[in-house]
Design an enzyme around this catalytic site. Structure first.
Site, mmCIF file in Angstrom:
data_model
loop_
_atom_site.group_PDB
_atom_site.id
_atom_site.type_symbol
_atom_site.label_atom_id
_atom_site.label_comp_id
_atom_site.label_asym_id
_atom_site.label_seq_id
_atom_site.Cartn_x
_atom_site.Cartn_y
_atom_site.Cartn_z
ATOM 1 N N LYS A 1 32.852 -15.203 -20.750
ATOM 2 C CA LYS A 1 32.614 -13.765 -20.913
ATOM 3 C C LYS A 1 31.976 -13.502 -22.264
ATOM 4 O O LYS A 1 32.436 -14.003 -23.286
ATOM 5 C CB LYS A 1 33.958 -13.011 -20.836
ATOM 6 C CG LYS A 1 33.820 -11.502 -20.980
ATOM 7 C CD LYS A 1 33.596 -10.851 -19.647
ATOM 8 C CE LYS A 1 33.263 -9.382 -19.752
ATOM 9 N NZ LYS A 1 31.816 -9.116 -19.951
ATOM 10 N N LYS B 1 27.774 -16.308 -24.602
ATOM 11 C CA LYS B 1 26.843 -15.295 -25.133
ATOM 12 C C LYS B 1 25.448 -15.644 -24.651
ATOM 13 O O LYS B 1 25.086 -16.814 -24.521
ATOM 14 C CB LYS B 1 26.880 -15.313 -26.657
ATOM 15 C CG LYS B 1 26.283 -14.085 -27.304
ATOM 16 C CD LYS B 1 27.227 -12.902 -27.193
ATOM 17 C CE LYS B 1 27.327 -12.117 -28.453
ATOM 18 N NZ LYS B 1 28.562 -11.376 -28.600
ATOM 19 N N SER C 1 35.680 -4.078 -21.199
ATOM 20 C CA SER C 1 34.933 -4.813 -20.174
ATOM 21 C C SER C 1 35.901 -5.442 -19.174
ATOM 22 O O SER C 1 35.667 -5.446 -17.963
ATOM 23 C CB SER C 1 34.110 -5.945 -20.808
ATOM 24 O OG SER C 1 32.863 -5.486 -21.232
#
Ligand code: GLU
Length: 408
Positions: A67, A103, A342
């Site tokens: 994530k 990322k 998120s």
């Protein structure tokens, strides 16, 4: 692969591994990304075909799916992206959410693109990384220079590939497309909550405390709004071009107007660093990395620094400030509101469920308050800085998951 940023990040981890007494084997795994995807993205810019370089770095998935955000930046390198993915592994672990770290990045200056070109780039990048992402594999979100509109294009493109709607594969989408309204202000809200919690420990409350905010972007502007709601007084704020200082207080309305329209409604001092040195109780560096360094740390007067940006205080500056008794709340704790939100959006999307604004905000607040309390308690028991304690706490959770899985 070399970059100052990556070197600093690895130093932070190395120190955490040593202080926490973790085995060398653990450092060997955690100091390297699990997987790197490099892509070439063809986009017509000004009618000319350009092939842009992009990445998706999947650092670690011991705690759950990968994530982390996607940034569009003209200077981003693969090494920087590895550093950012590594920090996401720590941030997600510390936050207590079931995610590993990743990322993505594309080397491009999005300010030079038209809206159509930006859309084409976003769709092409989503297609390029599609084989390696998914709602239970790797869930991207926005980061520097990317936003909910870009997430909408990406989730649309990805859904076309799968042949049906897949809301949970990207987070921080617009409220019109499976997003949650809280996500727009979640990072700044989280920063404000953490500032309030630490102000309570130091002064008994945040009410009437003076605040300086370096950088009136999404994080800084919304932190100003929520701190004002909590009774604090914002006296200094800045953009890349200049600053405002006003002892009487600056309304968050004015700061949010700047954030939305990129123009202050009054004359600015032509120095963007006024907030850094203002005589205030709380300083929130919310712009970019390395703004407080060894060479300017002695000019910082705030008693409490809450890191809204990623890496705004360098490690040697932190040492100087620590000696003076300044308390620095590290980025991986203070700015985790975005990724925690998120997570909440992802949970909603996986169930096709919708929470209203108040309920979502309450859940976010609860998680941030608990995390701040946990780190504060651990810090009371140890001799180290808050950053060291946060890193050790983050590493511990990852270490335990790896150990019980049999990776080490
Ligand atoms: N880019 C944000 C961060 O660095 C949010 C990431 C996310 O929501 O996945 O924390």
């Amino acid at each position: 692969m070399e970059s100052q940023f990556l070197e600093n990040t690895l130093n932070v981890i190395k120190r955490g591994v040593e202080l926490g007494g973790f085995p060398e084997e653990f450092y060997k795994i955690i100091s390297r990304p699990k997987r790197i995807l490099q892509v070439s993205i063809p986009v017509k810019i000004g009618g000319v075909l350009e092939v842009l370089e992009g990445y998706r770095v999947q650092h670690n998935d011991a705690l759950g799916p990968f994530k982390g955000g996607i940034r569009f930046h003209p200077e981003v390198t693969l090494a920087d992206d590895v550093a950012l993915a590594t920090l996401m592994t720590l941030k997600n672990s510390l936050a207590g959410i079931p995610y590993g770290g990743a990322k993505g990045a594309v080397r491009v200056d999005p300010k030079k693109l038209t809206q159509k070109e930006l859309e084409q780039l976003s769709r092409e990048y989503a297609r390029a990384i599609a084989p390696l992402i998914g709602e239970v594999i790797d869930i991207p979100a926005p980061d520097v220079n990317t936003n909910p509109q870009i997430m909408a294009w990406m989730v649309d493109e990805y859904s076309k590939i799968r042949g049906y709607n897949v809301p949970a594969v990207f987070t921080a989408k617009p409220p019109e497309l499976w997003g949650n309204i809280v996500r727009e202000y979640s990072t700044g809200f989280g920063v404000a909550i953490v500032a309030r919690e630490f102000a309570r420990k130091i002064w008994g409350g945040v009410e009437n405390k003076t605040v300086a905010i370096h950088g009136a972007g999404n994080t800084g502007a919304w932190a100003a709004y929520w701190l004002e709601q909590m009774g604090a007084k914002i006296v200094a704020v800045s953009s890349t071009k200049g600053s405002i200082y006003d002892e009487k207080g600056i309304s968050s309305k004015e700061i949010l107007t700047y954030y939305r329209e990129k123009k202050f409604t009054r004359e600015t001092i032509p120095d963007p660093d006024v907030p850094l040195y203002a005589d205030v109780d709380i300083l929130i560096p919310a712009s970019i990395e390395n703004v407080i360094r060894k060479d300017n740390a002695n000019r910082v007067k705030a008693k409490l620094i809450v890191e809204g940006a990623n890496g705004p205080v360098t490690l040697d500056a932190e040492r100087e400030l620590y000696k003076k008794g300044t308390l620095i709340v590290p980025d991986i704790l203070a700015n985790a509101g975005g990724v925690i939100m998120s997570y909440l959006e992802w949970v909603e999307n996986l169930q096709w469920y919708i929470w209203d604004e108040e309920e979502t905000r309450k859940r976010l607040e609860q998680i941030m308050v608990n995390n701040a309390a946990r780190i504060y308690q651990n810090w009371q028991k140890q001799q180290n800085t808050l950053r060291d304690v946060a890193v050790i706490t983050a590493l511990e959770r990852i270490y335990k998951a790896m150990k019980i899985r049999g990776w080490i």
